[in-house]
Design an enzyme around this catalytic site. Structure first.
Site, mmCIF file in Angstrom:
data_model
loop_
_atom_site.group_PDB
_atom_site.id
_atom_site.type_symbol
_atom_site.label_atom_id
_atom_site.label_comp_id
_atom_site.label_asym_id
_atom_site.label_seq_id
_atom_site.Cartn_x
_atom_site.Cartn_y
_atom_site.Cartn_z
ATOM 1 N N ASP A 128 0.931 -1.170 -0.059
ATOM 2 C CA ASP A 128 -0.097 0.017 0.044
ATOM 3 C C ASP A 128 0.833 1.413 -0.103
ATOM 4 O OD1 ASP A 128 -2.110 -1.804 0.099
ATOM 5 O OD2 ASP A 128 -2.437 -1.473 2.567
HETATM 6 N N1 URA Z 1 -1.070 -5.994 4.027
HETATM 7 C C1 URA Z 1 -1.558 -4.806 3.740
HETATM 8 O O1 URA Z 1 -2.622 -4.487 4.438
HETATM 9 N N2 URA Z 1 -1.106 -3.738 2.992
HETATM 10 C C2 URA Z 1 -0.004 -3.877 2.800
HETATM 11 O O2 URA Z 1 0.760 -2.883 2.051
HETATM 12 C C3 URA Z 1 0.731 -5.190 2.653
HETATM 13 C C4 URA Z 1 0.075 -6.391 3.069
#
Ligand code: URA
Length: 246
Positions: free
Chosen positions: A105
């Site tokens: 993310d």
């Molecule tokens: N899980 C998440 O919620 N975000 C990420 O960036 C990676 C794994």
């Protein structure tokens, strides 16, 4: 790679734009196996032929592998209309075809592998390969052994999505907890959704390992380096990746 047009190879290798490369060829600055080549469309095999630009040999490596400590605020993409991307952080390489393996993310930090090895991408992302991914997180709330038991049993994160068993290690336990979570899938927002499902939001998330690779702690957020020979060997040995035909 096989045979490829000289101008296309030099452009993809990152020597410069197609126009610049054609210009260099016309100006007799490029040699192949010791002979000046003046036709942009001449065919070369970069894995066999010795190609020199202005008298300097090009060391052609089929694949490049970079470990990036992804900072927050950067998106896991090759290009983006609005945000800086992880591939744009790899400034040393002008190689075409670099891609990030998987997604983190925008607000997640940590280990991101960037490469032009599409077969490796396929293997690392394949749900059938169960590649371990470990995250460090700070959680708003007191994470308990009951949470760990739920995670280990495999749980529902949305009304319909069931995630596979995951291993949770509690590092500190208070109003805010620190944990390590290892998952083998890469569902959208998986870690955040798993903690949301037990009512404890993720405040900070960082990936610290991917398969056999561990984030180099000397890399600050935004820094990267090439994988060393040992790390590349570990990747190829992992689940026999190096032996798999694509
Ligand atoms: N899980 C998440 O919620 N975000 C990420 O960036 C990676 C794994």
């Amino acid at each position: 790679m096989g045979l490829i047009r000289l101008d296309r190879f030099l452009t993809e290798f990152g020597i410069g734009s197609r126009t610049l490369v054609k210009d260099l060829i016309r100006k007799k600055k490029i040699s192949v196996n010791g002979n000046i080549v003046s036709l942009p469309e001449a065919k070369v095999d970069p894995e066999v032929d010795q190609i020199a630009v202005n008298g300097e040999f090009i060391t052609y490596q089929k694949f490049e592998y970079y470990m990036l400590n992804k900072p927050q605020g950067v998106v896991s993409a090759v290009s983006d209309r609005f945000d800086k991307t992880v591939v744009e952080l790899i400034t040393e390489s002008s190689r075409k075809g670099l891609i990030p393996i998987g997604r983190l993310d925008k607000d997640t930090e940590g280990l991101m592998l960037i490469t032009n090895d599409k077969a490796l991408e396929h293997l690392l992302l394949s749900p059938k390969k169960h590649v371990d991914k470990t995250y460090y997180a700070r959680i708003d709330g007191c994470v308990t052994r009951e949470d760990a038991a739920l995670f280990e049993a495999g749980m529902k994160i949305d009304d319909t999505i069931v995630v596979k068993p995951a291993s949770l290690m509690i590092l500190t336990q208070a109003e805010e907890s620190e944990i390590l979570l290892t998952i083998q899938e890469g569902k959208f927002h998986q870690v955040k959704k798993m903690f949301e499902a037990v009512g404890k939001p993720v405040k900070f998330l960082k990936r610290i390992s991917l398969g056999p690779l561990t984030l180099d702690e000397t890399l600050s957020a935004g820094e990267y380096r090439s994988l060393n020979a040992d790390e590349i060997a570990k990747l190829m040995e992992y689940k026999n990746f190096g032996l798999q035909e694509m």
